[in-house]
Design a protein around this motif. Structure first.
Motif, PDB file in Angstrom:
ATOM      1  N   ARG A 322       1.007   8.619  34.351  1.00  0.00           N
ATOM      2  CA  ARG A 322      -0.171   7.810  34.072  1.00  0.00           C
ATOM      3  C   ARG A 322      -0.022   7.075  32.746  1.00  0.00           C
ATOM      4  O   ARG A 322       0.497   7.609  31.778  1.00  0.00           O
ATOM      5  N   LYS A 323      -0.515   5.837  32.749  1.00  0.00           N
ATOM      6  CA  LYS A 323      -0.575   5.052  31.519  1.00  0.00           C
ATOM      7  C   LYS A 323      -2.042   4.785  31.195  1.00  0.00           C
ATOM      8  O   LYS A 323      -2.891   4.763  32.085  1.00  0.00           O
ATOM      9  N   TYR A 324      -2.303   4.555  29.937  1.00  0.00           N
ATOM     10  CA  TYR A 324      -3.680   4.348  29.507  1.00  0.00           C
ATOM     11  C   TYR A 324      -3.735   3.169  28.549  1.00  0.00           C
ATOM     12  O   TYR A 324      -2.900   3.043  27.654  1.00  0.00           O
ATOM     13  N   SER A 325      -4.725   2.332  28.753  1.00  0.00           N
ATOM     14  CA  SER A 325      -4.841   1.120  27.950  1.00  0.00           C
ATOM     15  C   SER A 325      -5.599   1.347  26.654  1.00  0.00           C
ATOM     16  O   SER A 325      -5.639   0.476  25.794  1.00  0.00           O
ATOM     17  N   HIS A 326      -6.229   2.523  26.505  1.00  0.00           N
ATOM     18  CA  HIS A 326      -6.981   2.834  25.285  1.00  0.00           C
ATOM     19  C   HIS A 326      -6.549   4.197  24.753  1.00  0.00           C
ATOM     20  O   HIS A 326      -6.035   5.032  25.495  1.00  0.00           O
ATOM     21  N   SER A 327      -6.791   4.416  23.466  1.00  0.00           N
ATOM     22  CA  SER A 327      -6.558   5.737  22.889  1.00  0.00           C
ATOM     23  C   SER A 327      -7.496   6.748  23.545  1.00  0.00           C
ATOM     24  O   SER A 327      -8.644   6.428  23.862  1.00  0.00           O
ATOM     25  N   ARG A 328      -7.002   7.982  23.709  1.00  0.00           N
ATOM     26  CA  ARG A 328      -7.756   8.987  24.450  1.00  0.00           C
ATOM     27  C   ARG A 328      -8.164  10.143  23.542  1.00  0.00           C
ATOM     28  O   ARG A 328      -7.405  10.592  22.681  1.00  0.00           O
ATOM     29  N   ILE A 329      -9.394  10.627  23.775  1.00  0.00           N
ATOM     30  CA  ILE A 329      -9.939  11.750  23.017  1.00  0.00           C
ATOM     31  C   ILE A 329     -10.316  12.861  23.993  1.00  0.00           C
ATOM     32  O   ILE A 329     -11.045  12.620  24.961  1.00  0.00           O
ATOM     33  N   PHE A 330      -9.831  14.071  23.727  1.00  0.00           N
ATOM     34  CA  PHE A 330     -10.287  15.235  24.488  1.00  0.00           C
ATOM     35  C   PHE A 330     -11.400  15.904  23.688  1.00  0.00           C
ATOM     36  O   PHE A 330     -11.196  16.330  22.557  1.00  0.00           O
ATOM     37  N   TYR A 331     -12.584  15.966  24.284  1.00  0.00           N
ATOM     38  CA  TYR A 331     -13.775  16.492  23.606  1.00  0.00           C
ATOM     39  C   TYR A 331     -14.095  17.861  24.217  1.00  0.00           C
ATOM     40  O   TYR A 331     -14.421  17.962  25.381  1.00  0.00           O
ATOM     41  N   LEU A 332     -14.009  18.889  23.385  1.00  0.00           N
ATOM     42  CA  LEU A 332     -14.283  20.258  23.826  1.00  0.00           C
ATOM     43  C   LEU A 332     -15.553  20.775  23.171  1.00  0.00           C
ATOM     44  O   LEU A 332     -15.744  20.633  21.971  1.00  0.00           O
ATOM     45  N   ASP A 333     -16.422  21.387  23.980  1.00  0.00           N
ATOM     46  CA  ASP A 333     -17.647  21.983  23.449  1.00  0.00           C
ATOM     47  C   ASP A 333     -17.950  23.243  24.253  1.00  0.00           C
ATOM     48  O   ASP A 333     -17.265  23.554  25.227  1.00  0.00           O
ATOM     49  N   ALA A 334     -19.002  23.939  23.852  1.00  0.00           N
ATOM     50  CA  ALA A 334     -19.353  25.184  24.532  1.00  0.00           C
ATOM     51  C   ALA A 334     -19.898  24.924  25.928  1.00  0.00           C
ATOM     52  O   ALA A 334     -19.600  25.666  26.865  1.00  0.00           O
ATOM     53  N   GLU A 335     -20.684  23.867  26.075  1.00  0.00           N
ATOM     54  CA  GLU A 335     -21.307  23.588  27.360  1.00  0.00           C
ATOM     55  C   GLU A 335     -21.550  22.095  27.516  1.00  0.00           C
ATOM     56  O   GLU A 335     -21.426  21.326  26.565  1.00  0.00           O
ATOM     57  N   VAL A 336     -21.863  21.701  28.736  1.00  0.00           N
ATOM     58  CA  VAL A 336     -22.209  20.310  28.994  1.00  0.00           C
ATOM     59  C   VAL A 336     -23.445  19.955  28.173  1.00  0.00           C
ATOM     60  O   VAL A 336     -24.422  20.717  28.156  1.00  0.00           O
ATOM     61  N   PRO A 337     -23.429  18.840  27.445  1.00  0.00           N
ATOM     62  CA  PRO A 337     -24.579  18.490  26.595  1.00  0.00           C
ATOM     63  C   PRO A 337     -25.868  18.354  27.394  1.00  0.00           C
ATOM     64  O   PRO A 337     -25.883  17.717  28.455  1.00  0.00           O
ATOM     65  N   MET A 338     -26.921  18.968  26.893  1.00  0.00           N
ATOM     66  CA  MET A 338     -28.247  18.869  27.489  1.00  0.00           C
ATOM     67  C   MET A 338     -29.180  18.345  26.416  1.00  0.00           C
ATOM     68  O   MET A 338     -29.842  19.103  25.709  1.00  0.00           O
ATOM     69  N   ALA A 339     -29.201  17.028  26.274  1.00  0.00           N
ATOM     70  CA  ALA A 339     -29.900  16.397  25.156  1.00  0.00           C
ATOM     71  C   ALA A 339     -31.396  16.648  25.174  1.00  0.00           C
ATOM     72  O   ALA A 339     -32.044  16.575  24.131  1.00  0.00           O
ATOM     73  N   ASP A 340     -31.938  16.943  26.358  1.00  0.00           N
ATOM     74  CA  ASP A 340     -33.374  17.194  26.444  1.00  0.00           C
ATOM     75  C   ASP A 340     -33.707  18.670  26.226  1.00  0.00           C
ATOM     76  O   ASP A 340     -34.846  19.082  26.400  1.00  0.00           O
TER      77      ASP A 340
END
Length: 849
Positions: A322-340
């Motif tokens: 795979r090739k990618y046209s943009h820089s890539r960030i792997f974002y790790l957190d405890a859980e899926v964000p629940m903004a509400d």
């Protein structure tokens, strides 16, 4: 027996066809009969197709709450369907009727000299417009004619041989509404018979080949299930603005003969600066089977453009790597964000939105919520964030396959950093590492241990401290949420590259009058400090307040946790405290409350509940723990009280003093605008990425990995001269390891040299009263001796001069036995220094250690 069942099925099918029922009622009847058949028709093709379709529907829509909000001013969408045959059109229209569309839309059927009486559909589906076209039958002419007749600002071209699924039109219309730069947006297309992907957008290679993304994969595959830029989507289901369609003179007949009219139009948009996307949460079943293929006419027109703009030379390159046209960030957190449901979710959404706006590709994984979470995972997918979730993808397998592609690792919370340390070291070594503490966990845990006088909690806090300081020291940049935490890490523990990033909050403004407001609100998640704070309020503050005072507690997880704890039952039975659980809009309560409260007795970081209160112009009464590290001022923008009596007095003052209330409301809004504005926080994040990137590059220049004893021998043979204290200091400055480490030194010269960089030097490394986070050894007299194994076992980082060539193999093996999994050679001052990093003690990740 099979023959009898086949005959029975044929008879039932014949009766089904002549039943005087509408298409939707026939579909309900078929679902009922097949569902109750117990699988006796399992060898019948029609039943097999029905099973596949039901399986896909079940997997994609196990929970109908998608979390999609429809803007009030979203424009009218005109759905244009070229007529094929009566049966297929009826099935398509029935699916649209059952899709429960919330956006405004109209439907136009273009009848291009059909041999069937398509007009009968007008009675069955009131409101559709039927337009007869004398042009040559086919999609291209029908689509162009439909655009001329459309009343909508948006045009949605839909193949008549489809069945749309729930959310189909709404997802497309909202995506187009939110992306003014969008040219064409397509749906994810699922094959009607197999249930596999037909495509999730298309790329065009330099040789003119069409690459249908995700073809024959499962629809919910993470790699093809998020909003992303593509070259084009098939006109099975695409949406675009009508004025844009007319501006570029509709579909071109030149490429229509090769079924590439939508690809041709998409490249015109792309060349003019627009972006084409696919929205996989908009799905349709497609009962056709033909893919676009290479066309000489098309390639002649676009060959030169593709040569400079395509990502791949040929389709097979996509599967090779795979090739990618943009820089890539792997974002790790405890859980899926629940903004509400909590400020942590709001912060995570802000960070990922910032990254997307800066042009990064973002991949997210939540360790404690590894599955697809209805409502919340789709929010990220709509943002264009790829989410790695089970059972489709195990995260360690994903990193094994794609870890090489990441330019940045953004890791939130110490426990997640500890758990994934081995994965990142193994598969993402080239990535810049940014550690987001969220709050400094060991500080919160130490305070909790003191309050509850627990030696076990204190022991756990000490272990967290060891790991958290080690991770922060090795990260290319570390984010803290408060100024107090920045000072702590820098001044007490000597860490470098510590960046203070406050919570980003948008000012909502206050509404309603002071006289209409009543009572207080507490906002919180199931975080232990929140539960302790509620108990503290109930036991020690509430008895000092008027008997008619009311507190509303917002937070579904908090309410559920309170129900599970025996010591909290009194909270549920108290008539003055009301638990409302989840609320979709805080304004429903904050616009009617006199104040919010934050009666916290311990914690770390800053408290989102205070900032959220300020954003609505609602004053807050808090303990000092609720405002630590924020520079909020008592009696200016908040009231701060640390005893029950003072806390109750502040609440009474706010409840009765209008001038004080207005002063704090205005002060809170001003403070939030000056310090927490999203654009200011985004500018600070630019500095974080820049700092981390510079540090990583400096290490990349100085370091090269050492992976074998023979390599170490070769390096040792190259070494000339003795490594000096200055060389070690230079290397340390690059790595950023200072005050918080214990130094094991054997000469006064070295000890004196390091004194100017460190506040504490413990010459005797066996004295472990201080926490042994990392050991630095200035030299080892005899590498053949194992007297240092005890020190090595203590972990962290050793910075060592290279051994003599004849002892390199033994030295290398000793390091490996002691658990060092990363060794780097640093060159400084003409000398070579070996930096040995030891693995952080790991937790288990999906069965792998």
């Amino acid at each position: 027996m099979k023959q009898i069942i086949s005959i029975c099925h044929s008879i039932m099918k014949s009766i089904y066809r002549i039943l005087p029922l509408s298409g939707s009622h026939k579909e309900l009847l078929k679902n009922f009969c097949y569902g109750k058949s117990g699988g006796i028709f399992k060898h019948i093709q029609g039943y097999q197709n029905w099973q596949v379709r039901q399986g896909v529907l079940c997997s994609l829509f196990s929970n109908t709450d998608s979390g999609l909000s429809i803007p009030d001013d979203i424009p009218l969408t005109t759905v244009i369907i070229p007529a094929c045959n009566l049966k297929k059109i009826r099935k398509c229209l029935t699916s649209i009727r059952n899709a429960k569309i919330k956006s405004p839309f109209e439907i136009i059927i273009i009848d291009g000299n059909s041999h069937e009486d398509i007009t009968t559909l007008c009675k069955e589906f009131p409101g559709i417009r039927m337009i007869h076209s004398d042009a040559t039958p086919g999609f291209l002419s029908a689509a162009n004619r439909g655009a001329e007749e459309a009343k909508g600002e948006y045009l949605l071209f839909l193949n008549g041989n489809t069945e749309v699924l729930s959310g189909w039109l709404d997802e497309l219309a909202v995506a187009l509404y939110k992306h003014p730069e969008a040219g064409m947006i397509g749906s994810q297309i699922v094959h009607g018979k197999t249930g596999k992907l037909y495509e999730s957008g298309n790329l065009i290679c330099r040789n003119g080949e069409i690459l249908p993304l995700g073809c024959n994969d499962v629809p919910e595959s993470p790699e093809f299930n998020y909003f992303r830029e593509v070259d084009f989507s098939s006109a099975v289901s695409i949406i675009l603005r009508r004025k844009l369609f007319l501006k570029f003179n509709s579909f071109d007949e030149v490429c229509g003969s090769a079924y590439l009219e939508e690809a041709d139009f998409a490249l015109k948009l792309q060349r003019d600066g627009y972006r084409n996307y696919v929205m996989p949460l908009s799905r349709v079943f497609y009962h056709g089977s033909k893919h676009c293929s290479v066309s000489d006419i098309f390639f002649k027109r676009w060959g030169n453009y593709l040569a400079s703009h395509s990502l791949y030379d040929k389709a097979s390159d996509f599967f090779a790597m795979r090739k990618y046209s943009h820089s890539r960030i792997f974002y790790l957190d405890a859980e899926v964000p629940m903004a509400d449901r909590g400020s942590g979710g709001m912060d995570a959404i802000f960070f990922m939105d910032y990254m997307k706006k800066r042009g990064y590709d973002v991949v997210f994984h939540g360790e404690y919520t590894p599955d697809f979470i209805p409502k919340y995972t789709p929010i990220l997918l709509r943002m264009g964030v790829e989410c790695v979730y089970t059972p489709q993808r195990q995260v360690w397998k994903y990193l094994e396959q794609y870890g090489y592609s990441f330019d940045y690792l953004f890791v939130s919370r110490v426990y997640q950093a500890q758990c994934f340390d081995w994965l990142f070291r193994k598969y993402c070594r080239r990535a810049v590492y940014i550690f987001n503490t969220v709050d400094i966990h060991f500080v919160r845990e130490e305070l909790e241990a003191q309050i509850f006088k627990s030696s076990l909690l204190l022991s756990n806090a000490m272990q967290t401290k060891r790991v958290e300081l080690l991770i922060a020291s090795q990260a290319d940049a570390t984010i803290v949420i408060s100024r107090d935490e920045k000072r702590l890490l820098e001044e007490t523990y000597g860490l470098k590259r510590i960046m203070h990033i406050p919570q980003a909050r948008t000012v909502r403004g206050r509404s309603g009058t002071w006289e209409e407001r009543k009572g207080a609100v507490f906002i919180g998640s199931a975080h232990l400090p929140n539960i302790d704070g509620l108990l503290y309020f109930y036991n020690e503050i509430l008895p000092l307040l008027p008997a008619d005072f009311e507190l509303t507690v917002i937070g579904e997880a908090l309410r559920d946790m309170v129900k599970l704890k025996d010591e909290c039952h009194a909270l549920l039975e108290c008539g003055q405290i009301k638990f409302v659980g989840f609320v979709s809009d805080l304004a429903d309560y904050l616009d009617h409350a006199k104040m919010t409260i934050a009666p916290l007795r311990y914690g770390a970081g800053t408290k989102g509940k205070v900032a959220s209160s300020m954003s609505y112009g609602v004053p807050c009464v808090s303990t000092s723990f609720g405002t630590q590290g924020t520079d909020m001022q008592h009696d200016v923008n908040v009231l701060i009280a640390d005893t029950p009596r003072d806390f109750a007095r502040c609440m009474v003052r706010l409840d009765t003093d209008f001038n004080l209330w207005m002063k704090l409301s205005d002060g809170g809004i001003d403070f939030l605008t000056e310090n927490y504005a999203p654009e200011k926080v985004a500018s600070m994040m630019d500095q974080v990425l820049s700092l981390a990137t510079v540090h990583k590059k400096s290490l990349s220049v100085l370091c090269r990995p050492v992976v074998s004893a023979s390599q170490l021998e070769t390096i040792s043979a190259e070494q000339t001269g003795r490594t000096t204290a200055e060389d070690f200091a230079s290397a340390l400055e690059v790595l950023g390891f200072w005050n918080h480490f214990i130094l094991g030194v054997d000469t006064v010269e070295w000890a004196d040299y390091f004194k100017k960089y460190t506040e504490k030097i413990i010459v005797n490394t066996k004295d472990r009263k201080d926490i042994c986070d990392v050991i630095l050894s200035s030299c080892i007299p005899e590498y053949s001796s194992f007297q240092y194994s005890e020190y090595l076992a203590m972990g962290g980082v050793w910075l060592l001069p290279l051994p003599a060539k004849n002892s390199a193999n033994q030295f290398f093996n000793m390091l490996k036995r002691s658990g060092f999994n990363q060794m780097d050679l640093l060159e400084s001052g003409g000398n070579k220094i070996l930096c040995c990093r030891k693995t952080i003690q790991q937790k288990e990740v999906y069965g792998k250690k």
